[in-house]
Design a protein around this motif. Structure first.
Motif, PDB file in Angstrom:
ATOM      1  N   ARG A  29       0.832  -1.218   0.000  1.00 29.93           N
ATOM      2  CA  ARG A  29       0.000   0.000   0.000  1.00 29.93           C
ATOM      3  C   ARG A  29       0.859   1.258   0.000  1.00 29.93           C
ATOM      4  NH1 ARG A  29      -3.685  -2.988   3.484  1.00 29.93           N
ATOM      5  NH2 ARG A  29      -5.565  -3.331   2.268  1.00 29.93           N
ATOM      6  N   SER A  30       1.973   1.197   0.696  1.00 18.96           N
ATOM      7  CA  SER A  30       2.827   2.379   0.787  1.00 18.96           C
ATOM      8  C   SER A  30       3.674   2.591  -0.464  1.00 18.96           C
ATOM      9  CB  SER A  30       3.734   2.272   2.012  1.00 18.96           C
ATOM     10  OG  SER A  30       4.674   1.224   1.840  1.00 18.96           O
ATOM     11  N   LEU A  31       3.722   1.600  -1.356  1.00 24.62           N
ATOM     12  CA  LEU A  31       4.582   1.694  -2.537  1.00 24.62           C
ATOM     13  C   LEU A  31       3.847   2.121  -3.807  1.00 24.62           C
ATOM     14  CD1 LEU A  31       6.656  -1.588  -2.073  1.00 24.62           C
ATOM     15  CD2 LEU A  31       7.337   0.749  -1.482  1.00 24.62           C
ATOM     16  N   ILE A  32       2.520   2.110  -3.766  1.00 28.67           N
ATOM     17  CA  ILE A  32       1.735   2.355  -4.972  1.00 28.67           C
ATOM     18  C   ILE A  32       0.890   3.605  -4.780  1.00 28.67           C
ATOM     19  CG2 ILE A  32       0.002   1.391  -6.524  1.00 28.67           C
ATOM     20  CD1 ILE A  32       0.992  -1.411  -5.568  1.00 28.67           C
ATOM     21  N   ALA A  33       0.924   4.477  -5.782  1.00 26.76           N
ATOM     22  CA  ALA A  33       0.165   5.727  -5.714  1.00 26.76           C
ATOM     23  C   ALA A  33      -1.195   5.559  -6.370  1.00 26.76           C
ATOM     24  CB  ALA A  33       0.940   6.828  -6.424  1.00 26.76           C
ATOM     25  N   GLY A  34      -2.101   6.454  -6.027  1.00 18.98           N
ATOM     26  CA  GLY A  34      -3.414   6.482  -6.669  1.00 18.98           C
ATOM     27  C   GLY A  34      -4.500   5.902  -5.787  1.00 18.98           C
ATOM     28  N   HIS A  60      -7.121  -1.000  -9.205  1.00 14.07           N
ATOM     29  CA  HIS A  60      -6.604   0.367  -9.279  1.00 14.07           C
ATOM     30  C   HIS A  60      -7.412   1.167 -10.282  1.00 14.07           C
ATOM     31  CE1 HIS A  60      -3.690   3.638  -9.871  1.00 14.07           C
ATOM     32  NE2 HIS A  60      -3.104   3.231  -8.755  1.00 14.07           N
ATOM     33  N   GLU A  61      -7.454   2.465 -10.099  1.00 11.49           N
ATOM     34  CA  GLU A  61      -8.158   3.318 -11.045  1.00 11.49           C
ATOM     35  C   GLU A  61      -7.595   3.200 -12.459  1.00 11.49           C
ATOM     36  OE1 GLU A  61      -7.665   7.356  -9.691  1.00 11.49           O
ATOM     37  OE2 GLU A  61      -5.526   7.076  -9.371  1.00 11.49           O
ATOM     38  N   LYS A  62      -6.363   2.720 -12.587  1.00 14.40           N
ATOM     39  CA  LYS A  62      -5.718   2.566 -13.894  1.00 14.40           C
ATOM     40  C   LYS A  62      -5.841   1.152 -14.456  1.00 14.40           C
ATOM     41  CE  LYS A  62      -3.809   6.741 -14.063  1.00 14.40           C
ATOM     42  NZ  LYS A  62      -2.841   7.383 -14.908  1.00 14.40           N
ATOM     43  N   GLY A  63      -6.424   0.219 -13.695  1.00 16.41           N
ATOM     44  CA  GLY A  63      -6.590  -1.148 -14.181  1.00 16.41           C
ATOM     45  C   GLY A  63      -6.574  -2.158 -13.052  1.00 16.41           C
ATOM     46  N   VAL A  64      -6.605  -3.426 -13.439  1.00 13.46           N
ATOM     47  CA  VAL A  64      -6.590  -4.531 -12.475  1.00 13.46           C
ATOM     48  C   VAL A  64      -5.242  -5.242 -12.620  1.00 13.46           C
ATOM     49  CG1 VAL A  64      -7.731  -6.641 -11.706  1.00 13.46           C
ATOM     50  CG2 VAL A  64      -9.090  -4.786 -12.701  1.00 13.46           C
ATOM     51  N   PHE A  65      -4.513  -5.334 -11.527  1.00 17.77           N
ATOM     52  CA  PHE A  65      -3.172  -5.907 -11.530  1.00 17.77           C
ATOM     53  C   PHE A  65      -3.150  -7.128 -10.616  1.00 17.77           C
ATOM     54  CE2 PHE A  65      -2.964  -1.431 -12.353  1.00 17.77           C
ATOM     55  CZ  PHE A  65      -2.043  -1.312 -13.385  1.00 17.77           C
ATOM     56  N   VAL A  66      -2.503  -8.193 -11.074  1.00 15.86           N
ATOM     57  CA  VAL A  66      -2.330  -9.393 -10.262  1.00 15.86           C
ATOM     58  C   VAL A  66      -0.836  -9.561 -10.044  1.00 15.86           C
ATOM     59  CG1 VAL A  66      -2.764 -11.861 -10.070  1.00 15.86           C
ATOM     60  CG2 VAL A  66      -4.408 -10.406 -11.263  1.00 15.86           C
ATOM     61  N   LEU A  67      -0.406  -9.413  -8.787  1.00 17.77           N
ATOM     62  CA  LEU A  67       1.000  -9.483  -8.419  1.00 17.77           C
ATOM     63  C   LEU A  67       1.279 -10.861  -7.835  1.00 17.77           C
ATOM     64  CD1 LEU A  67      -0.020  -6.418  -8.077  1.00 17.77           C
ATOM     65  CD2 LEU A  67       2.157  -6.097  -6.973  1.00 17.77           C
ATOM     66  N   LYS A 162       1.582   6.308 -17.411  1.00 14.50           N
ATOM     67  CA  LYS A 162       1.421   6.010 -18.828  1.00 14.50           C
ATOM     68  C   LYS A 162       0.033   5.461 -19.165  1.00 14.50           C
ATOM     69  CE  LYS A 162       6.274   4.734 -19.409  1.00 14.50           C
ATOM     70  NZ  LYS A 162       7.180   3.611 -19.683  1.00 14.50           N
ATOM     71  N   LEU A 163      -0.672   4.961 -18.156  1.00 18.09           N
ATOM     72  CA  LEU A 163      -1.961   4.321 -18.392  1.00 18.09           C
ATOM     73  C   LEU A 163      -3.108   5.315 -18.233  1.00 18.09           C
ATOM     74  CD1 LEU A 163      -1.383   1.050 -16.337  1.00 18.09           C
ATOM     75  CD2 LEU A 163      -1.188   1.338 -18.814  1.00 18.09           C
ATOM     76  N   PRO A 164      -4.126   5.180 -19.074  1.00 16.42           N
ATOM     77  CA  PRO A 164      -5.306   6.044 -18.892  1.00 16.42           C
ATOM     78  C   PRO A 164      -6.132   5.534 -17.707  1.00 16.42           C
ATOM     79  CG  PRO A 164      -5.682   4.487 -20.669  1.00 16.42           C
ATOM     80  CD  PRO A 164      -4.254   4.298 -20.232  1.00 16.42           C
ATOM     81  N   ALA A 165      -6.880   6.410 -17.097  1.00 16.70           N
ATOM     82  CA  ALA A 165      -7.782   5.997 -16.013  1.00 16.70           C
ATOM     83  C   ALA A 165      -8.862   5.109 -16.616  1.00 16.70           C
ATOM     84  CB  ALA A 165      -8.390   7.207 -15.339  1.00 16.70           C
ATOM     85  N   ARG A 166      -9.078   3.946 -16.010  1.00 16.87           N
ATOM     86  CA  ARG A 166     -10.076   2.998 -16.519  1.00 16.87           C
ATOM     87  C   ARG A 166     -11.334   2.984 -15.673  1.00 16.87           C
ATOM     88  NH1 ARG A 166      -7.701  -2.194 -19.301  1.00 16.87           N
ATOM     89  NH2 ARG A 166      -9.920  -2.346 -19.610  1.00 16.87           N
TER      90      ARG A 166
END
Length: 186
Positions: A29-34, A60-67, A162-166
């Motif tokens: 949580r502390s490493l990712i903005a938005g 995320h507002e910019k997409g769905v990420f699976v880490l 670089k990513l648009p808001a989704r």
């Protein structure tokens, strides 16, 4: 020292290696903005998430990420569509392990089905331990990336602008609520 004998292991003090490899919800949580929701998914029998491999889901507002975190050390070699990758120790001994890209692709397939989203809506992020050496691995693409655990902050700081808001705030909240409802996760 010969280049093939060098690794990232010597560049990080041993006391910091374990801590930097272990990713937690609060640490991420502390490493990712938005604006986002972050969940740690773990396999549970008799639930809609049965069969998933332990990973983090970032809505995320910019997409769905699976880490997906891959705990290996040594020199890593692998191709995008082979079933196994290889981890060579510094003496040249080979230890095969399951292809993390394919494992995370299975996670994404399950999550896409649950959320009724296309798989192209997801971004796969494979996180390797800091002391391994990523030698022959697939290049980063629009929908997947392979990085070291200590690069999460810089990776997302470079990728997200670089990513648009989704998703709007309301859509993101609805997506989180739907996921919690269909997965029985809290």
């Amino acid at each position: 020292m010969a280049k093939f004998l060098q690794s990232r292991a010597g560049k990080t003090p041993a006391s910091d290696i374990q801590d930097s490899n272990k990713l937690t919800l609060s640490g991420l949580r502390s490493l990712i903005a938005g604006h986002f929701h972050l969940l740690q998914l773990q396999p549970q029998p008799n639930t809609p998430l049965e069969g998933i491999r332990t990973c983090f889901l970032l809505l995320h507002e910019k997409g769905v990420f699976v880490l997906f975190q891959c705990h290996q050390n040594g020199i890593i070699h692998g191709e995008a569509d082979t079933n196994t990758w290889s981890c060579f120790n510094y003496l040249g001994d080979n230890k095969p392990f399951a292809n993390p890209l394919l494992q995370n692709r299975e996670n994404i397939t399950l999550l896409a089905s649950l959320l009724k989203l296309s798989e192209s809506s997801f971004h796969s992020c494979i996180l390797f331990d800091n002391e391994c050496e990523l030698r022959r691995i697939p290049a980063t693409t629009e929908h997947s990336s392979i990085i070291w655990a200590d690069q999460v902050e810089s990776h997302f700081a470079e990728l997200l602008p670089k990513l648009p808001a989704r998703y709007s705030h309301t859509q993101l909240e609805a997506l989180h609520d739907i996921f919690v409802l269909v997965s029985n996760e809290t």
